[in-house]
Design a protein around this motif. Structure first.
Motif, mmCIF file in Angstrom:
data_model
loop_
_atom_site.group_PDB
_atom_site.id
_atom_site.type_symbol
_atom_site.label_atom_id
_atom_site.label_comp_id
_atom_site.label_asym_id
_atom_site.label_seq_id
_atom_site.Cartn_x
_atom_site.Cartn_y
_atom_site.Cartn_z
ATOM 1 N N ASP A 97 11.058 -31.411 -4.010
ATOM 2 C CA ASP A 97 9.753 -31.297 -4.643
ATOM 3 C C ASP A 97 9.099 -29.945 -4.447
ATOM 4 O OD1 ASP A 97 9.165 -34.682 -3.654
ATOM 5 O OD2 ASP A 97 9.981 -33.909 -5.526
ATOM 6 N N GLN A 98 9.916 -28.923 -4.517
ATOM 7 C CA GLN A 98 9.369 -27.575 -4.416
ATOM 8 C C GLN A 98 9.929 -26.785 -5.590
ATOM 9 O OE1 GLN A 98 9.710 -25.827 -0.554
ATOM 10 N NE2 GLN A 98 9.520 -23.748 -1.292
ATOM 11 N N GLY A 100 11.318 -24.192 -8.132
ATOM 12 C CA GLY A 100 12.047 -22.932 -8.013
ATOM 13 C C GLY A 100 12.861 -22.825 -6.750
ATOM 14 N N THR A 101 13.373 -23.945 -6.250
ATOM 15 C CA THR A 101 14.143 -23.869 -5.015
ATOM 16 C C THR A 101 15.623 -23.971 -5.314
ATOM 17 O OG1 THR A 101 12.343 -24.842 -3.791
ATOM 18 C CG2 THR A 101 14.487 -24.904 -2.764
ATOM 19 N N ALA A 102 16.367 -22.964 -4.901
ATOM 20 C CA ALA A 102 17.786 -22.924 -5.184
ATOM 21 C C ALA A 102 18.558 -23.876 -4.288
ATOM 22 C CB ALA A 102 18.300 -21.507 -4.966
#
Lengths: 115, 116
Positions: A97-98, A100-102
């Motif tokens: 749920d963040q 732009g997290t790869a």
């Protein structure tokens, strides 16, 4: 930022032996956890994933993994390996749920199974 | 089952040349990614792309790299002036939902780039 450690670089087993591949991650928040497998000459394929709920997840081909939050671990297991399990195994994590997290991968573990 | 397809499977280029690696993501996916794996090392994130713009990139993804979705189906990675250290397997991936969401990434077979 997240990071993933896979402890075993190369594991060699005989058919029918049991398998456990270690994976630890570092991240202070809630994560999604994955194991991917790459058979020789093929693409990365999802083996199993954990998002929430039962920490023991079952994947394809008899694999399972257990999420132990207190140990930041997500070890992969199989009770009895087959020659066809010879492949490279990658543990991966991303923050839940963040935006732009790869997806961050470990270095991988090469499993060689002899018949 | 739908797949991510990548072309070519192997590209050999000379140092300093430009290369374009091509990918066709799964048709209903909205998020696209490039990863690379230098021989013997881990799979490293390069860039993610959504809604026709870069949503996240790593420190590896410097000015010599660019991505583009030139039409409704292709997703390309361009390396402007290749270096020897760019030799790696490059993986394209796509997903239905955003990173951190509930769907996994689907990967292509990879393009092996060899820079001589």
């Amino acid at each position: 930022a997240q990071s993933v450690s896979q402890h075993n670089h190369h594991v060699i087993l005989s058919e029918a032996a049991s398998l456990e591949l270690g994976c630890n991650y570092s991240y202070g928040g809630t994560v999604n956890l994955f194991w991917y497998v790459q058979y020789p000459g093929q693409h990365l394929q999802l083996l199993l994933k954990y998002f929430s709920g039962d920490p023991l997840v079952k994947g394809i081909k008899g694999f399972e993994a257990e999420f132990i939050k207190s140990k930041f671990s997500f070890n992969l297991r199989k009770p009895s390996v087959q020659w066809s399990d010879t492949a490279e195994y990658f543990c991966a994590v991303n923050a839940k749920d963040q935006a732009g997290t790869a997806l961050i991968f470990g270095k991988g573990t090469t499993l060689s199974v002899s018949s | 089952e739908p797949e991510v397809t990548q072309t070519p499977s192997h590209q050999v280029t000379q140092m300093g040349q430009e290369v374009i690696l091509r990918c066709v993501p799964i048709s209903n996916h909205l998020y696209f990614y490039w990863y690379r794996q230098i021989l013997g090392q881990k799979v490293e994130f390069l860039v993610s792309f959504y809604n026709n713009e870069i949503s996240e990139k790593s420190e590896i993804f410097d000015d010599q790299f660019s991505v583009e979705r030139p039409d409704g189906s292709n997703f390309t990675l361009k390396i402007r002036s290749t270096k020897l250290e760019d030799s790696a397997m490059y993986f394209c991936a796509s997903s239905e939902s955003r990173p951190g969401g509930s769907t996994p990434l689907h990967f292509g077979n990879g393009t092996r780039l060899t820079v001589t």
